[in-house]
Design a protein around this motif. Structure first.
Motif, PDB file in Angstrom:
ATOM      1  N   GLU A   3       0.838  -1.195   0.000  1.00  0.00           N
ATOM      2  CA  GLU A   3       0.000   0.000   0.000  1.00  0.00           C
ATOM      3  C   GLU A   3       0.877   1.250   0.000  1.00  0.00           C
ATOM      4  OE1 GLU A   3      -2.913   0.079   3.105  1.00  0.00           O
ATOM      5  OE2 GLU A   3      -4.022   1.710   2.148  1.00  0.00           O
ATOM      6  N   ALA A   4       0.647   2.099  -0.996  1.00  0.00           N
ATOM      7  CA  ALA A   4       1.293   3.410  -1.026  1.00  0.00           C
ATOM      8  C   ALA A   4       0.223   4.443  -0.760  1.00  0.00           C
ATOM      9  CB  ALA A   4       1.952   3.654  -2.384  1.00  0.00           C
ATOM     10  N   GLN A   5       0.525   5.367   0.130  1.00  0.00           N
ATOM     11  CA  GLN A   5      -0.429   6.430   0.468  1.00  0.00           C
ATOM     12  C   GLN A   5       0.237   7.781   0.239  1.00  0.00           C
ATOM     13  OE1 GLN A   5      -1.190   5.605   4.598  1.00  0.00           O
ATOM     14  NE2 GLN A   5      -2.571   3.892   4.182  1.00  0.00           N
ATOM     15  N   GLY A   6      -0.267   8.523  -0.710  1.00  0.00           N
ATOM     16  CA  GLY A   6       0.267   9.863  -0.983  1.00  0.00           C
ATOM     17  C   GLY A   6       1.766   9.868  -1.191  1.00  0.00           C
ATOM     18  N   LEU A   7       2.250   8.838  -1.904  1.00  0.00           N
ATOM     19  CA  LEU A   7       3.699   8.668  -2.055  1.00  0.00           C
ATOM     20  C   LEU A   7       4.299   9.732  -2.977  1.00  0.00           C
ATOM     21  CD1 LEU A   7       6.289   6.953  -1.607  1.00  0.00           C
ATOM     22  CD2 LEU A   7       5.544   5.537  -3.521  1.00  0.00           C
ATOM     23  N   VAL A   8       5.234  10.478  -2.426  1.00  0.00           N
ATOM     24  CA  VAL A   8       5.949  11.512  -3.188  1.00  0.00           C
ATOM     25  C   VAL A   8       7.430  11.163  -3.172  1.00  0.00           C
ATOM     26  CG1 VAL A   8       6.609  13.959  -3.264  1.00  0.00           C
ATOM     27  CG2 VAL A   8       4.271  13.312  -2.604  1.00  0.00           C
ATOM     28  N   LYS A   9       8.061  11.242  -4.340  1.00  0.00           N
ATOM     29  CA  LYS A   9       9.507  11.074  -4.401  1.00  0.00           C
ATOM     30  C   LYS A   9      10.097  12.166  -5.280  1.00  0.00           C
ATOM     31  CE  LYS A   9      13.577   9.431  -3.880  1.00  0.00           C
ATOM     32  NZ  LYS A   9      14.250   9.481  -2.565  1.00  0.00           N
ATOM     33  N   ALA A  10      11.020  12.910  -4.709  1.00  0.00           N
ATOM     34  CA  ALA A  10      11.688  13.967  -5.458  1.00  0.00           C
ATOM     35  C   ALA A  10      13.188  13.691  -5.460  1.00  0.00           C
ATOM     36  CB  ALA A  10      11.407  15.328  -4.826  1.00  0.00           C
ATOM     37  N   PHE A  11      13.813  13.979  -6.585  1.00  0.00           N
ATOM     38  CA  PHE A  11      15.276  14.025  -6.654  1.00  0.00           C
ATOM     39  C   PHE A  11      15.633  15.492  -6.818  1.00  0.00           C
ATOM     40  CE2 PHE A  11      14.138   9.831  -8.379  1.00  0.00           C
ATOM     41  CZ  PHE A  11      14.877   9.003  -7.539  1.00  0.00           C
ATOM     42  N   GLY A  12      16.051  16.138  -5.760  1.00  0.00           N
ATOM     43  CA  GLY A  12      16.267  17.581  -5.820  1.00  0.00           C
ATOM     44  C   GLY A  12      14.961  18.280  -6.155  1.00  0.00           C
ATOM     45  N   ASP A  13      14.986  19.099  -7.219  1.00  0.00           N
ATOM     46  CA  ASP A  13      13.774  19.815  -7.634  1.00  0.00           C
ATOM     47  C   ASP A  13      12.856  18.953  -8.487  1.00  0.00           C
ATOM     48  OD1 ASP A  13      14.720  22.034  -6.382  1.00  0.00           O
ATOM     49  OD2 ASP A  13      15.534  22.975  -8.207  1.00  0.00           O
ATOM     50  N   ASN A  14      13.359  17.803  -8.904  1.00  0.00           N
ATOM     51  CA  ASN A  14      12.606  16.954  -9.827  1.00  0.00           C
ATOM     52  C   ASN A  14      11.655  16.049  -9.046  1.00  0.00           C
ATOM     53  OD1 ASN A  14      11.742  15.528 -12.036  1.00  0.00           O
ATOM     54  ND2 ASN A  14      13.677  14.419 -12.358  1.00  0.00           N
ATOM     55  N   VAL A  15      10.373  16.425  -9.027  1.00  0.00           N
ATOM     56  CA  VAL A  15       9.377  15.610  -8.316  1.00  0.00           C
ATOM     57  C   VAL A  15       8.901  14.519  -9.275  1.00  0.00           C
ATOM     58  CG1 VAL A  15       7.244  15.605  -7.002  1.00  0.00           C
ATOM     59  CG2 VAL A  15       8.684  17.646  -7.015  1.00  0.00           C
ATOM     60  N   GLY A 211       3.782  11.248 -15.880  1.00  0.00           N
ATOM     61  CA  GLY A 211       4.183  12.438 -15.137  1.00  0.00           C
ATOM     62  C   GLY A 211       4.090  12.305 -13.626  1.00  0.00           C
ATOM     63  N   GLY A 212       4.356  11.099 -13.117  1.00  0.00           N
ATOM     64  CA  GLY A 212       4.358  10.912 -11.670  1.00  0.00           C
ATOM     65  C   GLY A 212       2.997  10.713 -11.047  1.00  0.00           C
ATOM     66  N   HIS A 213       1.974  10.552 -11.899  1.00  0.00           N
ATOM     67  CA  HIS A 213       0.616  10.290 -11.413  1.00  0.00           C
ATOM     68  C   HIS A 213       0.102   8.975 -11.987  1.00  0.00           C
ATOM     69  CE1 HIS A 213      -0.058  14.350  -9.837  1.00  0.00           C
ATOM     70  NE2 HIS A 213       0.482  14.830 -10.939  1.00  0.00           N
ATOM     71  N   ILE A 214      -0.794   8.330 -11.237  1.00  0.00           N
ATOM     72  CA  ILE A 214      -1.610   7.267 -11.819  1.00  0.00           C
ATOM     73  C   ILE A 214      -2.793   7.959 -12.484  1.00  0.00           C
ATOM     74  CG2 ILE A 214      -3.165   5.341 -11.326  1.00  0.00           C
ATOM     75  CD1 ILE A 214      -1.268   4.520  -9.052  1.00  0.00           C
ATOM     76  N   LEU A 215      -2.845   7.900 -13.817  1.00  0.00           N
ATOM     77  CA  LEU A 215      -3.914   8.616 -14.524  1.00  0.00           C
ATOM     78  C   LEU A 215      -5.138   7.742 -14.742  1.00  0.00           C
ATOM     79  CD1 LEU A 215      -2.171  10.847 -17.216  1.00  0.00           C
ATOM     80  CD2 LEU A 215      -2.897  11.400 -14.893  1.00  0.00           C
ATOM     81  N   GLU A 216      -4.915   6.440 -14.784  1.00  0.00           N
ATOM     82  CA  GLU A 216      -6.036   5.557 -15.079  1.00  0.00           C
ATOM     83  C   GLU A 216      -5.701   4.157 -14.610  1.00  0.00           C
ATOM     84  OE1 GLU A 216      -7.361   5.985 -19.073  1.00  0.00           O
ATOM     85  OE2 GLU A 216      -8.771   4.308 -18.950  1.00  0.00           O
ATOM     86  N   GLN A 217      -6.685   3.424 -14.122  1.00  0.00           N
ATOM     87  CA  GLN A 217      -6.476   2.020 -13.816  1.00  0.00           C
ATOM     88  C   GLN A 217      -7.786   1.277 -13.896  1.00  0.00           C
ATOM     89  OE1 GLN A 217      -5.524   0.938  -9.700  1.00  0.00           O
ATOM     90  NE2 GLN A 217      -5.696   3.102  -9.150  1.00  0.00           N
ATOM     91  N   GLY A 218      -7.661  -0.024 -14.123  1.00  0.00           N
ATOM     92  CA  GLY A 218      -8.870  -0.840 -14.201  1.00  0.00           C
ATOM     93  C   GLY A 218      -8.570  -2.209 -14.756  1.00  0.00           C
ATOM     94  N   ASP A 219      -9.624  -2.917 -15.105  1.00  0.00           N
ATOM     95  CA  ASP A 219      -9.486  -4.220 -15.732  1.00  0.00           C
ATOM     96  C   ASP A 219      -8.648  -4.061 -17.010  1.00  0.00           C
ATOM     97  OD1 ASP A 219     -10.962  -7.105 -16.011  1.00  0.00           O
ATOM     98  OD2 ASP A 219     -10.577  -6.176 -17.959  1.00  0.00           O
ATOM     99  N   PRO A 220      -7.582  -4.854 -17.153  1.00  0.00           N
ATOM    100  CA  PRO A 220      -6.694  -4.662 -18.298  1.00  0.00           C
ATOM    101  C   PRO A 220      -7.415  -4.681 -19.646  1.00  0.00           C
ATOM    102  CG  PRO A 220      -5.721  -6.200 -16.747  1.00  0.00           C
ATOM    103  CD  PRO A 220      -7.096  -5.912 -16.239  1.00  0.00           C
ATOM    104  N   ARG A 221      -8.353  -5.609 -19.794  1.00  0.00           N
ATOM    105  CA  ARG A 221      -9.084  -5.688 -21.063  1.00  0.00           C
ATOM    106  C   ARG A 221      -9.817  -4.379 -21.359  1.00  0.00           C
ATOM    107  NH1 ARG A 221      -9.311 -11.775 -20.575  1.00  0.00           N
ATOM    108  NH2 ARG A 221      -8.871 -11.207 -18.454  1.00  0.00           N
TER     109      ARG A 221
END
Ligand code: ADP
Ligand code: MG
Length: 240
Positions: A3-15, A211-221
């Motif tokens: 489970e990831a909750q509000g997971l943010v990872k930045a390398f310097g200024d690069n989020v 771009g660092g977001h989950i934009l869509e998910q669902g049944d693969p088909r």
């Protein structure tokens, strides 16, 4: 299981991860697709604790790995990871590759470690290659050895980061077949892949990242047949 909750990872200024919420349930095979640079590997590496989250939480089987009190090494042992590059030790035989971590980390004796190694080689169809050296194996065989090596540690879940991307096309199938068998046996799997056929047939869920977001998910088909987000549509129109 993961489970990831509000997971943010930045390398310097690069989020790179901009607030990922993700739950992977026991026995699920979750496939992740998305353009290069979208943060897929960083997400896997954060789940496997190879990257320390900048913000948010990661829980593995309910244990908060971002909690400084948590014994990270113990949690990490439950997670098997397979990379695009197989990362086998070139100076060790296949059996050596499969026993070194068992002996060092799991503190298993030589005989026990070798017995487990042979069992896992059997599972990936390479029982006869125990004494071979990695350089004498095809890429597909090397990747199957890498999967067997991960299985020797008795992981509860497996992470795959583009496991077939470095392979010649004719060798992709044998690796996907091993992964399919693992999935059929109930292994919990998080798989970054470009193999849409695998995602469609084996995946219980498909996630599109950009771009660092989950934009869509669902049944693969459903996602593959009728993507809802314009970015998913654009990506799939270029790869399918
Ligand atoms: P993907 O696997 O989707 O191609 P990555 O997670 O590998 O994407 O990379 C996403 C972004 O994070 C890229 O812009 C990459 O340059 C950056 N990045 C990844 N790892 C590091 C690192 N260790 N240090 C700095 N930047 C990194
Ligand atoms: Mg990557």
């Amino acid at each position: 299981m993961i489970e990831a909750q509000g997971l943010v990872k930045a390398f310097g200024d690069n989020v790179v991860l901009k607030g990922i919420d993700l739950t992977v349930y026991t026995g699920e095979v979750v496939c992740i697709i998305g353009p290069s640079g979208s943060g897929k590997s960083t997400l896997l590496r954060s789940v496997n604790l190879l990257e320390e989250p900048t913000d948010g939480r990661v829980l593995i089987e309910g244990i908060d790995v971002t909690d400084p009190e948590t014994d990270i090494d113990r949690v990490r042992q439950r997670i098997g990871m397979v990379f695009q590059s197989f990362n086998l030790f070139p100076h060790l035989s296949v059996l050596g590759n499969l026993t070194v971590a068992q002996r060092r980390v799991k503190k298993r004796g030589k005989e026990e470690a070798e017995q487990i190694a042979r069992e896992m080689l059997e599972r990936v169809g390479l029982a006869e290659k125990a004494d071979a050296f990695p350089s004498h194996l095809s890429g597909g065989q090397q990747q199957r050895v890498a999967i067997a090596r991960a299985l020797c540690m008795n992981p509860d879940m497996m992470l795959f980061d583009e496991p077939t991307s470095a392979l010649d096309p004719e060798l992709v199938g044998e690796v996907l077949q091993v992964m399919r068998t693992l999935a059929d046996e109930g292994m919990t799997m998080l798989v970054v892949t470009h193999e849409m056929g695998f995602a469609r047939e084996v995946g219980s869920r498909l996630i599109f990242m950009d771009g660092g977001h989950i934009l869509e998910q669902g049944d693969p088909r459903e996602v593959l047949a009728s993507p809802q987000h314009p970015r998913t549509q654009d990506f799939l129109s270029r790869v399918l």
